[in-house]
Design an enzyme around this catalytic site. Structure first.
Site, PDB file in Angstrom:
ATOM      1  N   TYR A  93      14.673   0.330   2.876  1.00  0.00           N
ATOM      2  CA  TYR A  93      13.988   0.398   1.584  1.00  0.00           C
ATOM      3  C   TYR A  93      14.042  -0.959   0.883  1.00  0.00           C
ATOM      4  O   TYR A  93      14.822  -1.837   1.246  1.00  0.00           O
ATOM      5  CB  TYR A  93      14.593   1.490   0.681  1.00  0.00           C
ATOM      6  CG  TYR A  93      15.924   1.140   0.066  1.00  0.00           C
ATOM      7  CD1 TYR A  93      15.987   0.604  -1.227  1.00  0.00           C
ATOM      8  CD2 TYR A  93      17.116   1.335   0.743  1.00  0.00           C
ATOM      9  CE1 TYR A  93      17.214   0.284  -1.808  1.00  0.00           C
ATOM     10  CE2 TYR A  93      18.333   1.025   0.175  1.00  0.00           C
ATOM     11  CZ  TYR A  93      18.380   0.493  -1.098  1.00  0.00           C
ATOM     12  OH  TYR A  93      19.574   0.174  -1.672  1.00  0.00           O
ATOM     13  N   CYS A  94      13.192  -1.099  -0.132  1.00  0.00           N
ATOM     14  CA  CYS A  94      13.186  -2.306  -0.970  1.00  0.00           C
ATOM     15  C   CYS A  94      12.971  -1.863  -2.419  1.00  0.00           C
ATOM     16  O   CYS A  94      13.480  -0.827  -2.822  1.00  0.00           O
ATOM     17  CB  CYS A  94      12.119  -3.296  -0.487  1.00  0.00           C
ATOM     18  SG  CYS A  94      10.427  -2.672  -0.583  1.00  0.00           S
ATOM     19  N   ARG A  95      12.203  -2.610  -3.171  1.00  0.00           N
ATOM     20  CA  ARG A  95      11.934  -2.226  -4.563  1.00  0.00           C
ATOM     21  C   ARG A  95      10.749  -1.262  -4.640  1.00  0.00           C
ATOM     22  O   ARG A  95      10.823  -0.207  -5.230  1.00  0.00           O
ATOM     23  CB  ARG A  95      11.669  -3.451  -5.434  1.00  0.00           C
ATOM     24  CG  ARG A  95      11.447  -3.098  -6.919  1.00  0.00           C
ATOM     25  CD  ARG A  95      11.089  -4.310  -7.765  1.00  0.00           C
ATOM     26  NE  ARG A  95       9.900  -4.998  -7.314  1.00  0.00           N
ATOM     27  CZ  ARG A  95       8.640  -4.638  -7.592  1.00  0.00           C
ATOM     28  NH1 ARG A  95       8.423  -3.582  -8.339  1.00  0.00           N
ATOM     29  NH2 ARG A  95       7.621  -5.330  -7.137  1.00  0.00           N
TER      30      ARG A  95
END
Length: 127
Positions: free
Chosen positions: A91-93
């Site tokens: 995941y990221c932002r």
């Protein structure tokens, strides 16, 4: 003949909808956040945050390890994910960097990569 063709097309459409919460991309699968949470609770996974350190420090999913997308190469990935058959949840932002990171990991030979978007829509606990 038309009925046979229509029946065949209907079966194809139904089968294309099968597969639950995953969408296969270039060497990785895109899953829902709900599916990611379920996997975290039910099996041994590596939760991979591919944002920058300051973003990670401001809040991340419990148990997540940091590997910024711009630093992913054979050596850095092996440090965080030693086994190429490990289940890795990425995941990221917002979901853009996690897709790029997932593709990069798949190209490095990792086989169980699951991308689930961004922390900005994560409805569960963070730390």
């Amino acid at each position: 003949m038309k009925r046979l063709l229509c029946g065949f097309m209907a079966v194809l459409l139904l089968c294309s909808g099968c597969g639950g919460n995953t969408v296969k991309q270039s060497g990785y699968q895109q899953i829902t956040q709900e599916k990611a949470k379920q996997m975290m609770e039910q099996q041994d996974v590596v939760i991979l945050d591919v944002r920058e350190k300051d973003e990670y420090d401001s809040g991340h999913i419990p148990g997540a390890v940091l590997l910024p997308v711009g630093t992913i190469d054979e050596t850095s990935a092996a440090t965080v994910i030693p086994e190429k058959d490990s289940v890795v949840l990425v995941y990221c932002r917002s979901g853009n960097r996690s897709k790029a990171a997932s593709k990069a990991l798949a190209e490095l030979g990792y086989t169980e990569i699951y991308e689930f978007g961004g922390i900005n829509t994560w409805p569960y606990e963070t730390e």
